[in-house]
Scaffold this motif. Structure first.
Motif, PDB file in Angstrom:
ATOM      1  N   ALA A  35       0.990   6.038  12.859  1.00 52.54           N
ATOM      2  CA  ALA A  35       0.492   6.611  12.609  1.00 52.54           C
ATOM      3  C   ALA A  35       1.367   7.469  11.955  1.00 52.54           C
ATOM      4  O   ALA A  35       2.758   7.310  11.618  1.00 52.54           O
ATOM      5  N   HIS A  36       0.998   8.704  10.362  1.00 48.07           N
ATOM      6  CA  HIS A  36       1.998  10.007  10.714  1.00 48.07           C
ATOM      7  C   HIS A  36       2.295  11.226  11.366  1.00 48.07           C
ATOM      8  O   HIS A  36       2.657  10.776  12.094  1.00 48.07           O
ATOM      9  N   SER A  37       2.216  12.380  10.561  1.00 47.77           N
ATOM     10  CA  SER A  37       2.463  13.542  11.235  1.00 47.77           C
ATOM     11  C   SER A  37       1.632  14.100  12.004  1.00 47.77           C
ATOM     12  O   SER A  37       1.626  15.130  12.854  1.00 47.77           O
ATOM     13  N   GLU A  38       0.327  13.649  11.648  1.00 48.23           N
ATOM     14  CA  GLU A  38      -0.538  13.681  12.437  1.00 48.23           C
ATOM     15  C   GLU A  38      -1.471  12.272  13.832  1.00 48.23           C
ATOM     16  O   GLU A  38      -1.357  11.677  13.131  1.00 48.23           O
ATOM     17  N   SER A  39      -1.800  12.851  15.057  1.00 51.44           N
ATOM     18  CA  SER A  39      -2.098  11.701  15.241  1.00 51.44           C
ATOM     19  C   SER A  39      -3.576  10.797  14.641  1.00 51.44           C
ATOM     20  O   SER A  39      -4.239  11.422  14.594  1.00 51.44           O
ATOM     21  N   ASN A  40      -3.675   9.693  14.172  1.00 54.00           N
ATOM     22  CA  ASN A  40      -4.955   9.295  13.943  1.00 54.00           C
ATOM     23  C   ASN A  40      -5.380   8.448  15.319  1.00 54.00           C
ATOM     24  O   ASN A  40      -5.381   8.555  16.368  1.00 54.00           O
ATOM     25  N   GLY A  74      22.975  -2.066  -6.341  1.00 52.02           N
ATOM     26  CA  GLY A  74      22.397  -3.305  -5.664  1.00 52.02           C
ATOM     27  C   GLY A  74      21.086  -3.428  -4.536  1.00 52.02           C
ATOM     28  O   GLY A  74      21.317  -4.603  -4.072  1.00 52.02           O
ATOM     29  N   LEU A  75      20.296  -2.957  -5.172  1.00 58.31           N
ATOM     30  CA  LEU A  75      19.106  -3.033  -4.172  1.00 58.31           C
ATOM     31  C   LEU A  75      17.975  -3.819  -4.447  1.00 58.31           C
ATOM     32  O   LEU A  75      17.806  -4.136  -6.071  1.00 58.31           O
ATOM     33  N   ASN A  76      17.787  -4.610  -4.188  1.00 54.67           N
ATOM     34  CA  ASN A  76      16.796  -6.041  -4.571  1.00 54.67           C
ATOM     35  C   ASN A  76      15.696  -6.163  -3.762  1.00 54.67           C
ATOM     36  O   ASN A  76      14.649  -6.307  -5.078  1.00 54.67           O
ATOM     37  N   ALA A  77      15.670  -5.357  -2.768  1.00 50.82           N
ATOM     38  CA  ALA A  77      14.097  -5.217  -1.894  1.00 50.82           C
ATOM     39  C   ALA A  77      13.845  -4.049  -1.740  1.00 50.82           C
ATOM     40  O   ALA A  77      13.894  -3.957  -0.116  1.00 50.82           O
ATOM     41  N   PRO A  78      12.806  -3.008  -2.653  1.00 50.55           N
ATOM     42  CA  PRO A  78      12.247  -1.641  -1.827  1.00 50.55           C
ATOM     43  C   PRO A  78      11.481  -2.139  -1.130  1.00 50.55           C
ATOM     44  O   PRO A  78      10.446  -2.421  -2.077  1.00 50.55           O
ATOM     45  N   PHE A  79      11.135  -1.495   0.175  1.00 53.11           N
ATOM     46  CA  PHE A  79       9.723  -1.555   0.629  1.00 53.11           C
ATOM     47  C   PHE A  79       9.025  -0.376  -0.042  1.00 53.11           C
ATOM     48  O   PHE A  79       9.570   0.713   0.174  1.00 53.11           O
ATOM     49  N   MET A  80       8.116  -0.370  -0.450  1.00 55.01           N
ATOM     50  CA  MET A  80       7.565   1.083  -1.706  1.00 55.01           C
ATOM     51  C   MET A  80       6.991   1.775  -1.338  1.00 55.01           C
ATOM     52  O   MET A  80       5.589   0.747  -0.062  1.00 55.01           O
ATOM     53  N   SER A  81       6.400   2.434  -0.276  1.00 54.34           N
ATOM     54  CA  SER A  81       6.129   3.146   0.266  1.00 54.34           C
ATOM     55  C   SER A  81       4.269   3.611   0.241  1.00 54.34           C
ATOM     56  O   SER A  81       4.336   3.904  -0.616  1.00 54.34           O
ATOM     57  N   ILE A  82       3.723   2.934   0.679  1.00 57.10           N
ATOM     58  CA  ILE A  82       2.120   3.281   0.396  1.00 57.10           C
ATOM     59  C   ILE A  82       1.465   4.293   1.909  1.00 57.10           C
ATOM     60  O   ILE A  82       1.102   4.313   2.172  1.00 57.10           O
ATOM     61  N   TYR A  83       2.345   5.356   1.327  1.00 51.46           N
ATOM     62  CA  TYR A  83       1.903   6.575   1.441  1.00 51.46           C
ATOM     63  C   TYR A  83       0.311   7.375   1.467  1.00 51.46           C
ATOM     64  O   TYR A  83       0.379   8.000   0.757  1.00 51.46           O
ATOM     65  N   ILE A  84      -0.430   8.070   3.612  1.00 54.52           N
ATOM     66  CA  ILE A  84      -1.242   8.079   3.276  1.00 54.52           C
ATOM     67  C   ILE A  84      -1.397  10.073   4.254  1.00 54.52           C
ATOM     68  O   ILE A  84      -1.419   9.653   5.417  1.00 54.52           O
ATOM     69  N   PRO A  85      -1.516  10.550   3.726  1.00 54.74           N
ATOM     70  CA  PRO A  85      -1.224  12.049   3.884  1.00 54.74           C
ATOM     71  C   PRO A  85      -1.840  12.490   5.519  1.00 54.74           C
ATOM     72  O   PRO A  85      -2.452  11.338   5.494  1.00 54.74           O
ATOM     73  N   ALA A  86      -1.918  12.348   6.374  1.00 56.49           N
ATOM     74  CA  ALA A  86      -2.187  12.684   7.579  1.00 56.49           C
ATOM     75  C   ALA A  86      -3.526  13.517   6.978  1.00 56.49           C
ATOM     76  O   ALA A  86      -4.889  13.358   8.140  1.00 56.49           O
ATOM     77  N   SER A  87      -3.911  14.590   6.418  1.00 54.84           N
ATOM     78  CA  SER A  87      -5.631  14.735   6.372  1.00 54.84           C
ATOM     79  C   SER A  87      -5.933  14.278   5.776  1.00 54.84           C
ATOM     80  O   SER A  87      -7.555  14.642   6.297  1.00 54.84           O
ATOM     81  N   TYR A  88      -5.830  12.349   5.666  1.00 55.33           N
ATOM     82  CA  TYR A  88      -6.892  11.350   4.874  1.00 55.33           C
ATOM     83  C   TYR A  88      -7.804  11.375   5.934  1.00 55.33           C
ATOM     84  O   TYR A  88      -8.871  11.140   6.604  1.00 55.33           O
ATOM     85  N   GLU A  89      -6.972  11.744   7.620  1.00 55.26           N
ATOM     86  CA  GLU A  89      -7.800  11.157   8.234  1.00 55.26           C
ATOM     87  C   GLU A  89      -9.195  11.940   8.798  1.00 55.26           C
ATOM     88  O   GLU A  89     -10.014  11.482   9.440  1.00 55.26           O
ATOM     89  N   ARG A  90      -9.191  12.910   8.321  1.00 51.56           N
ATOM     90  CA  ARG A  90     -10.016  14.034   8.778  1.00 51.56           C
ATOM     91  C   ARG A  90     -11.182  13.884   7.426  1.00 51.56           C
ATOM     92  O   ARG A  90     -11.743  13.611   7.724  1.00 51.56           O
ATOM     93  N   SER A  91     -10.054  14.286   6.002  1.00 56.05           N
ATOM     94  CA  SER A  91     -11.234  14.401   4.607  1.00 56.05           C
ATOM     95  C   SER A  91     -12.001  12.767   4.584  1.00 56.05           C
ATOM     96  O   SER A  91     -12.649  12.762   3.669  1.00 56.05           O
ATOM     97  N   GLY A  92     -11.178  11.998   5.026  1.00 56.47           N
ATOM     98  CA  GLY A  92     -11.124  10.482   4.458  1.00 56.47           C
ATOM     99  C   GLY A  92     -11.131  10.794   2.789  1.00 56.47           C
ATOM    100  O   GLY A  92     -10.116  11.304   2.688  1.00 56.47           O
TER     101      GLY A  92
END
Ligand SMILES: [Zn+2]
Length: 396
Positions: A171-176, A78-96
């Motif tokens: 933010a995710h698992s690290e401060s950004n 009966g799920l109608n509307a999932p919010f699909m997570s556009i997940y960006i790992p925390a390491s991208y804050e450093r790597s770009g």
């Protein structure tokens, strides 16, 4: 599936269950739950399908072998509307590269709609979820988990709004560059960064929901102090059941969230729900250290064989919902399962998107009314979403 087919299906389930059971009292809850799951809109504010497909592609418009989400199971639950997570790992804050990855993950969701337009449709506005309800289509809403792709530029907020993102987890698992993370002991900003404070105001003005899951307590309190609109915790549970776990919310925070008009969407992952599961990884690491071996896959398998994973129960998830309701009333709690994001750690009875009726049956057994259940399934989140939209509209 249209509304008629949906209700016919629900009645068929009633008849078949009634015909084959000798325990009518039990059947009533399960049957009623199946009906309510189809009758009411179900919004789940955190499902990690985009990143799952990036790593391990399957066609989720059909039944899949792996993962917690696919179209047939979503329809069944009966799920109608999932919010699909556009997940960006925390390491991208450093790597770009966060801006690039976010756009690619959004492209992936648009491609899903493009390949199966009779099964999925994008839902950038709350109205889309309502309009598409009963059409047989799953409405895909988008939330960005980690503000890293904003990259310090308010024009990127506009860009992602235009692409359909409707909440950003600061933010995710690290401060950004926006906020401190609950998992990051450095506490670089002691809450929000100067840009983060500016971003909260800009998110209000554009109509972007602010997600405070993952951020530090200071960042949470600063956010609710600044925000002119209600905020959400897209996938958090309660610290009172997992003491010391800052990723969950404590009672004072839930009171502040309720005062702000916001909503906490309960995470089903066992490590969010009970302390034993939360400590499991640390216990394994300690055991590996004691044995003088690497804490690798082989050790994890051996450890698991000797120490079965302490899965949370469906009842303990219900305890989290109950606790919020007792603390601040029925208007501030919902569902943010974290399906496809927490691996093999889901409670028995809540293993995938087909199982929302089990949660509903549990609520019925605890005496929740249909009106209250409707609020938990989507009503509370829709109220917040509409308030966020209305605030932005009033600024134009
Ligand atoms: Zn998360």
């Amino acid at each position: 599936m249209n509304k008629l087919i949906k209700s016919t299906l629900a009645s068929a389930i009633v008849l078949s269950l009634a015909a084959c059971s000798s325990k009518p009292a039990v059947v009533d809850y399960e049957t009623k739950a199946m009906q309510l799951a189809q009758k009411h809109i179900i919004i789940d504010t955190h499902i990690d399908v985009p990143y799952r497909l990036k790593n391990d592609w399957e066609d989720v418009s059909k039944k899949t072998q792996r993962g917690d989400f696919d179209y047939p199971r979503a329809i069944q639950g009966g799920l109608n509307a999932p919010f699909m997570s556009i997940y960006i790992p925390a390491s991208y804050e450093r790597s770009g590269g966060g801006f690039l990855l976010a756009n690619q993950l959004i492209d992936g969701m648009e491609a899903l709609v493009g390949r199966a337009p009779h099964k999925f449709a994008m839902a950038p506005d709350s109205k889309d979820v309502i309009d598409q309800f009963g059409s047989g289509k799953i409405s895909l809403a988008l939330g960005m988990e980690n503000g890293t792709p904003i990259d310090g530029k308010l024009e990127n907020l506009q860009h992602f709004y235009d692409r359909g993102i409707r909440y950003i987890t600061l933010a995710h698992s690290e401060s950004n560059h926006i906020a401190d993370s609950s998992y990051d002991i450095r506490r670089k900003w002691k809450g929000l960064s100067p840009f983060g404070k500016e971003l909260v105001v800009a998110m209000n003005n554009i109509g972007m929901m602010i997600d405070i899951s993952h951020v530090s307590d200071d960042a949470f309190y600063q956010t609710v102090a600044i925000s002119k609109a209600p905020v959400i915790a897209s996938h958090s549970s309660l610290r009172s059941f997992v003491p010391g776990f800052e990723r969950n919310m404590d009672d004072d925070m839930i009171k502040a969230l309720a005062k702000n008009g916001g909503v906490i969407q309960i995470n089903f992952g066992s490590s969010f729900v009970n302390s034993q599961a939360n400590q499991y990884g640390a216990l394994r690491a300690a055991a590996a250290k004691k044995a003088g071996v690497a804490n690798d896959k082989a050790f994890a398998a051996k450890f698991k064989a000797e120490n079965p994973y302490p899965f949370a129960s469906l009842d303990s998830v219900l305890d989290h919902i109950d606790h919020v309701v007792k603390l601040v009333g029925i208007n501030h709690v919902g569902i943010g399962s974290d399906y496809d994001g927490v691996g093999d750690s889901l409670p028995e009875g809540l293993k995938d998107v087909s199982t929302y009726p089990n949660l509903i049956a549990g609520l019925l057994k605890r005496g929740y009314s249909e009106a209250d259940i409707e609020k938990i399934l989507s009503g509370n989140l829709l109220r917040v979403w509409r308030q966020v939209e209305a605030y932005a509209q009033a600024q134009k």
